[in-house]
Design a protein around this motif. Structure first.
Motif, mmCIF file in Angstrom:
data_model
loop_
_atom_site.group_PDB
_atom_site.id
_atom_site.type_symbol
_atom_site.label_atom_id
_atom_site.label_comp_id
_atom_site.label_asym_id
_atom_site.label_seq_id
_atom_site.Cartn_x
_atom_site.Cartn_y
_atom_site.Cartn_z
ATOM 1 N N THR A 107 -2.922 -3.015 6.559
ATOM 2 C CA THR A 107 -2.810 -2.259 7.443
ATOM 3 C C THR A 107 -4.059 -1.405 7.757
ATOM 4 O O THR A 107 -4.965 -1.160 6.987
ATOM 5 C CB THR A 107 -1.581 -1.587 7.519
ATOM 6 O OG1 THR A 107 -1.700 -0.531 6.521
ATOM 7 C CG2 THR A 107 -0.331 -2.345 7.278
ATOM 8 N N ALA A 108 -4.166 -0.935 8.973
ATOM 9 C CA ALA A 108 -5.157 0.236 9.565
ATOM 10 C C ALA A 108 -4.984 1.192 8.509
ATOM 11 O O ALA A 108 -6.156 1.872 8.012
ATOM 12 C CB ALA A 108 -5.145 0.585 10.875
ATOM 13 N N GLU A 109 -3.937 1.703 8.289
ATOM 14 C CA GLU A 109 -3.759 2.814 7.184
ATOM 15 C C GLU A 109 -4.238 2.699 5.641
ATOM 16 O O GLU A 109 -4.678 3.546 5.229
ATOM 17 C CB GLU A 109 -2.219 3.145 7.341
ATOM 18 C CG GLU A 109 -1.665 3.748 8.449
ATOM 19 C CD GLU A 109 -1.261 2.697 9.626
ATOM 20 O OE1 GLU A 109 -1.246 3.103 10.924
ATOM 21 O OE2 GLU A 109 -1.323 1.702 9.004
ATOM 22 N N ASN A 110 -3.952 1.483 5.342
ATOM 23 C CA ASN A 110 -4.402 0.935 4.128
ATOM 24 C C ASN A 110 -5.868 0.738 3.852
ATOM 25 O O ASN A 110 -6.539 0.754 2.756
ATOM 26 C CB ASN A 110 -3.733 -0.221 3.679
ATOM 27 C CG ASN A 110 -2.305 0.081 3.247
ATOM 28 O OD1 ASN A 110 -1.788 1.194 3.239
ATOM 29 N ND2 ASN A 110 -1.236 -0.962 3.199
ATOM 30 N N SER A 155 4.473 2.268 -2.680
ATOM 31 C CA SER A 155 3.291 3.168 -1.894
ATOM 32 C C SER A 155 2.646 3.970 -2.988
ATOM 33 O O SER A 155 3.305 4.223 -4.221
ATOM 34 C CB SER A 155 3.826 4.121 -0.964
ATOM 35 O OG SER A 155 4.192 3.527 0.103
ATOM 36 N N GLU A 170 -1.081 6.284 -3.933
ATOM 37 C CA GLU A 170 -2.346 7.218 -3.386
ATOM 38 C C GLU A 170 -3.280 6.889 -4.477
ATOM 39 O O GLU A 170 -3.072 7.343 -5.610
ATOM 40 C CB GLU A 170 -1.906 8.563 -2.909
ATOM 41 C CG GLU A 170 -3.318 9.339 -2.195
ATOM 42 C CD GLU A 170 -2.980 10.549 -1.724
ATOM 43 O OE1 GLU A 170 -3.388 11.662 -2.534
ATOM 44 O OE2 GLU A 170 -2.315 10.672 -0.965
ATOM 45 N N PRO A 208 -4.031 6.392 0.954
ATOM 46 C CA PRO A 208 -2.888 5.757 0.849
ATOM 47 C C PRO A 208 -2.753 4.285 0.822
ATOM 48 O O PRO A 208 -3.726 3.688 1.489
ATOM 49 C CB PRO A 208 -2.145 6.433 2.167
ATOM 50 C CG PRO A 208 -3.224 6.384 3.240
ATOM 51 C CD PRO A 208 -4.575 6.884 2.521
ATOM 52 N N TYR A 209 -1.997 3.820 0.271
ATOM 53 C CA TYR A 209 -1.591 2.514 0.174
ATOM 54 C C TYR A 209 -0.372 1.959 0.160
ATOM 55 O O TYR A 209 0.541 2.702 -0.709
ATOM 56 C CB TYR A 209 -2.398 1.749 -1.034
ATOM 57 C CG TYR A 209 -2.093 0.180 -0.838
ATOM 58 C CD1 TYR A 209 -3.447 -0.579 -0.253
ATOM 59 C CD2 TYR A 209 -1.375 -0.591 -1.570
ATOM 60 C CE1 TYR A 209 -3.032 -1.903 -0.124
ATOM 61 C CE2 TYR A 209 -1.354 -1.896 -1.628
ATOM 62 C CZ TYR A 209 -2.231 -2.521 -0.858
ATOM 63 O OH TYR A 209 -2.063 -4.063 -0.662
#
Length: 332
Positions: free
Chosen positions: A156-159, A278, A280, A285-286
């Motif tokens: 994802t963009a967040e990861n 999840s 970090e 974050p991942y």
């Protein structure tokens, strides 16, 4: 004769083709939708490559196949004879197969420019004709399916800041190394090189990561073409008394920093019956869905480490500890 039923856009297909080229194992490269569909009907897990053996049997899951080929074909082994370096080679290959693949998937399906080109190219590869309209219609279906899987596989963009940081660290380690020699454990390739190559081979094709590699890691980018066909390389393994190349230490630090915690978090979540996990790392974050296969990978790595003799473990432990790899290999 063996047949590799694979695809140019499949990192594991490219890994196996390069490895079999190096080992001079005679094979046919068979790619395209019809060939892949026929091969996938012969195996339980619907993933490529599917390797058809000379006896007519069909196999997939690249790493077990590599070791099976080692037992069947003498010479030009990709497993270092020193057990410590054989373990390190396997550990780095596992890291590539299970973590670097997220860079391949993320770069390919996060940005529109990559989604569009690669879905069309992959459809073109699979169909080998049939008309542009039909090919591009299939490309849109495939694109939608792959983009829809992004969250479950963690791309994802967040990861992606964590994924990209680790990818750039791997590429920088290679960039600093390949100007001196192409291989990690001598002047001949090990299993690790082929695992790393498989994933990076795709970054060397997709628009966004290819531009990044050309600009920032030009020799690592060119290195891919050399690993793709090393059938003309003879080479030797380093003597076990020779210090490891710095690139090995740098790659192991990425294993300890990211891959170990990732495997532990996935295993803990699965044990609790949780569908996602999840963590970090370095303030980034991942999160992703839990996967049983990665639990098998962790168990296999621990079994391989436990099977080493006392002297080999004593030789390895300071390095593994320095790179934060020892705890996840020994904890239960």
């Amino acid at each position: 004769m063996y047949t590799i039923h694979g695809a140019l856009g499949s990192p594991y297909s490219m890994k196996m083709r390069a490895l079999m080229r190096y080992r001079r194992i005679v094979h046919i490269w068979n790619h395209g939708m019809v060939a892949q569909s026929a091969a996938l009907a012969k195996v339980k897990a619907p993933v490529i490559p599917v390797i058809e053996y000379p006896d007519g049997s069909f196999h997939n899951d690249s790493t077990p196949i590599v070791y099976d080929l080692e037992s069947r074909h003498v010479g030009r082994s990709v497993i270092p004879p020193d057990p410590a370096r054989a373990f390190l080679s396997h550990l780095l290959e596992d890291f590539a197969d299970e973590w670097l693949t997220k860079a391949m998937f993320g770069y390919r399906w996060l940005e529109n420019v990559d989604q569009l080109q690669m879905s069309r190219w992959l459809a073109f590869d699979a169909a080998k004709g049939g008309g542009r309209e039909t090919s591009e219609a299939f490309a849109e279906q495939f694109r939608s399916r792959q983009v829809g899987r992004m969250a479950i596989v963690g791309c994802t963009a967040e990861n992606f800041p964590l994924i990209e940081a680790s990818t750039r660290a791997v590429l920088q380690a290679l960039e600093d190394h390949v100007g001196d020699r192409f291989c990690l454990f001598g002047t001949r390739p090990s299993l690790a090189e082929f695992g790393i190559y498989g994933q990076l081979s795709q970054l060397g094709v997709d628009p966004t990561p290819q531009a990044m590699m050309r600009a920032d890691f030009p020799y690592s980018f060119r290195w891919l073409l050399h690993i793709d066909d090393m059938s003309g390389i003879e080479g030797e393994w380093d003597d076990p008394s020779t210090p490891l190349a710095p690139v090995v230490n740098l790659l192991l630090k990425q294993v300890g920093l990211i891959y170990g915690p990732f495997l532990l978090a996935n295993a803990a979540a699965l044990e609790k019956g949780e569908e996602t996990f999840s963590l970090e790392i370095n303030g980034m974050p991942y999160s992703q869905g839990t996967f049983k296969y990665q639990v098998k990978c962790l168990a296999d790595l621990r079994q391989r480490y436990a099977a080493l003799d006392d002297k080999t473990r004593a030789d390895l432990d300071p390095l593994l500890s320095e790179c934060d790899c020892l705890d996840f290999l020994t904890s239960v």
